[in-house]
Design a protein around this motif. Structure first.
Motif, mmCIF file in Angstrom:
data_model
loop_
_atom_site.group_PDB
_atom_site.id
_atom_site.type_symbol
_atom_site.label_atom_id
_atom_site.label_comp_id
_atom_site.label_asym_id
_atom_site.label_seq_id
_atom_site.Cartn_x
_atom_site.Cartn_y
_atom_site.Cartn_z
ATOM 1 N N GLN A 1 -2.784 -10.557 4.037
ATOM 2 C CA GLN A 1 -3.303 -9.225 4.299
ATOM 3 C C GLN A 1 -4.828 -9.233 4.120
ATOM 4 O OE1 GLN A 1 -0.720 -7.033 5.196
ATOM 5 N NE2 GLN A 1 0.385 -8.961 4.948
ATOM 6 N N HIS A 2 -5.501 -8.310 4.820
ATOM 7 C CA HIS A 2 -6.955 -8.193 4.708
ATOM 8 C C HIS A 2 -7.326 -6.750 4.377
ATOM 9 C CE1 HIS A 2 -8.270 -12.195 6.230
ATOM 10 N NE2 HIS A 2 -7.022 -12.186 6.679
ATOM 11 N N THR A 3 -8.268 -6.586 3.473
ATOM 12 C CA THR A 3 -8.647 -5.246 3.026
ATOM 13 C C THR A 3 -9.536 -4.525 4.035
ATOM 14 O OG1 THR A 3 -10.537 -6.167 1.816
ATOM 15 C CG2 THR A 3 -8.470 -5.870 0.589
ATOM 16 N N ALA A 4 -10.099 -5.243 4.999
ATOM 17 C CA ALA A 4 -10.962 -4.639 6.018
ATOM 18 C C ALA A 4 -10.757 -5.379 7.334
ATOM 19 C CB ALA A 4 -12.425 -4.681 5.594
ATOM 20 N N SER A 5 -10.986 -4.688 8.434
ATOM 21 C CA SER A 5 -10.739 -5.276 9.753
ATOM 22 C C SER A 5 -12.000 -5.785 10.445
ATOM 23 C CB SER A 5 -10.050 -4.248 10.660
ATOM 24 O OG SER A 5 -10.827 -3.058 10.785
ATOM 25 N N HIS B 1 -4.412 2.288 8.545
ATOM 26 C CA HIS B 1 -4.135 0.855 8.460
ATOM 27 C C HIS B 1 -3.888 0.316 9.859
ATOM 28 C CE1 HIS B 1 -3.464 0.500 4.000
ATOM 29 N NE2 HIS B 1 -3.325 1.807 4.148
ATOM 30 N N PRO C 1 -7.861 -1.539 6.408
ATOM 31 C CA PRO C 1 -7.042 -2.696 6.062
ATOM 32 C C PRO C 1 -6.290 -3.213 7.285
ATOM 33 C CG PRO C 1 -6.830 -1.011 4.391
ATOM 34 C CD PRO C 1 -7.601 -0.389 5.513
ATOM 35 N N SER D 1 -5.596 7.419 4.739
ATOM 36 C CA SER D 1 -6.043 6.032 4.649
ATOM 37 C C SER D 1 -5.410 5.249 5.799
ATOM 38 C CB SER D 1 -5.652 5.429 3.301
ATOM 39 O OG SER D 1 -6.021 4.066 3.218
ATOM 40 N N ALA E 1 0.879 -1.178 0.000
ATOM 41 C CA ALA E 1 0.000 0.000 0.000
ATOM 42 C C ALA E 1 0.908 1.216 0.000
ATOM 43 C CB ALA E 1 -0.914 0.002 1.234
ATOM 44 N N HIS F 1 -3.243 -5.773 8.799
ATOM 45 C CA HIS F 1 -1.967 -6.383 8.456
ATOM 46 C C HIS F 1 -1.461 -7.201 9.640
ATOM 47 C CE1 HIS F 1 -2.100 -3.627 5.056
ATOM 48 N NE2 HIS F 1 -2.300 -2.639 5.911
#
Length: 266
Positions: free
Chosen positions: A194-198, A147, A186, A145, A11, A188
């Motif tokens: 990796q995940h785009t949302a938590s 993270h 996102p 953005s 990212a 980490h």
């Protein structure tokens, strides 16, 4: 320096270098994250960075990290697959190291809950999230953005162990709730994908813990025992019928944590 590995940009302002220490506990290996000013288009040797988790003492991995200007090292928790490389890396670059526990700090103070750290052109906020271990910490990279970096509190796949008695289920559930109160962003992890949302993953983790508690309650009823007077070994085959023998120790500690929670929350 032909042996140096190049991190993968995942990212703007975030790069990943995975340590070569795969196992049943570390999944594909420990994820070391390099955070830098997102206005910098490419991560090149000498770029100022903040490093999350140096990982194990693997010289090739640590030397690859040290090709950048590490201005600060942040530690998610005490386990050796995250901390064993601290001294080797510190000899290479003399970067200060901060953790919740003083014994893992180098030339810097211990982390404080809620504090915001400004370094290398970025802002990182500290979130104490005990449960996996008592000293577990997550970090958010703040900015346009945001993270979330979860260490072993949330993994890329599967679920994490609770290192009982140091880590407790009561603390862990509270930590998951705390992370859910943050914005969806996102995610980490220190191991795995990796995940785009938590939020979706955090809710799944909470649901898994509730489901596992129900299984333990059912096993106790089946055995005619209370949580306070049962050996976790008696529950392993009931709760984990197809358990990989290499995970017996980890599963036993998680069962201890669940039994302690049930005994304390009747």
């Amino acid at each position: 320096m032909d042996h140096l590995s190049a991190p993968t940009l995942i990212a703007p302002g975030i790069a990943l270098l995975q340590a070569d220490n795969p196992s049943e506990m570390t999944l594909d290996g420990t994820n070391s994250y390099l955070l830098f000013d997102p206005k910098i288009s490419a991560l090149s040797p000498g770029t100022p960075v903040v490093l999350i988790d140096p990982g194990p003492e693997l010289p090739a991995h640590l030397e690859s990290l040290a090709q950048f200007e590490i201005q600060l090292v942040l530690i998610t928790h005490r386990h050796g697959d995250h901390t064993d490389g601290i001294n080797y890396l510190h000899r290479l670059c003399q970067a200060p190291v901060r953790a919740q526990l003083n014994e893992y700090c180098r030339d810097a103070a211990a982390l404080e809950d809620h504090e915001v750290i400004s370094c290398a052109g970025i802002n990182v906020q500290v979130h104490f999230t005990p449960g996996h271990t008592s000293d577990s910490v997550c970090f958010t990279l703040n900015g346009v953005s945001p993270h979330l970096f979860t260490g072993d509190t949330v993994l890329g796949r599967g679920t994490t162990i609770l290192d009982h008695p140091d880590g407790t289920l009561e603390d862990y559930l509270a930590s998951l709730d705390r992370l859910l109160r943050l914005d969806d962003m996102p995610l980490h992890p220190a191991h795995g994908e990796q995940h785009t949302a938590s939020h979706q993953l955090l809710r799944a983790y909470l649901a898994h813990r509730e489901s596992r508690l129900d299984e333990v309650r059912g096993a106790l009823i089946k055995l005619g025992k209370a949580g306070a007077d049962v050996d976790p070994a008696q529950l392993l085959d009931v709760v984990y019928p197809d358990l990989d023998p290499r995970l017996v120790g980890a599963a036993s500690r998680s069962l201890e944590a669940q039994l302690h929670y049930l005994a304390s929350n009747r």
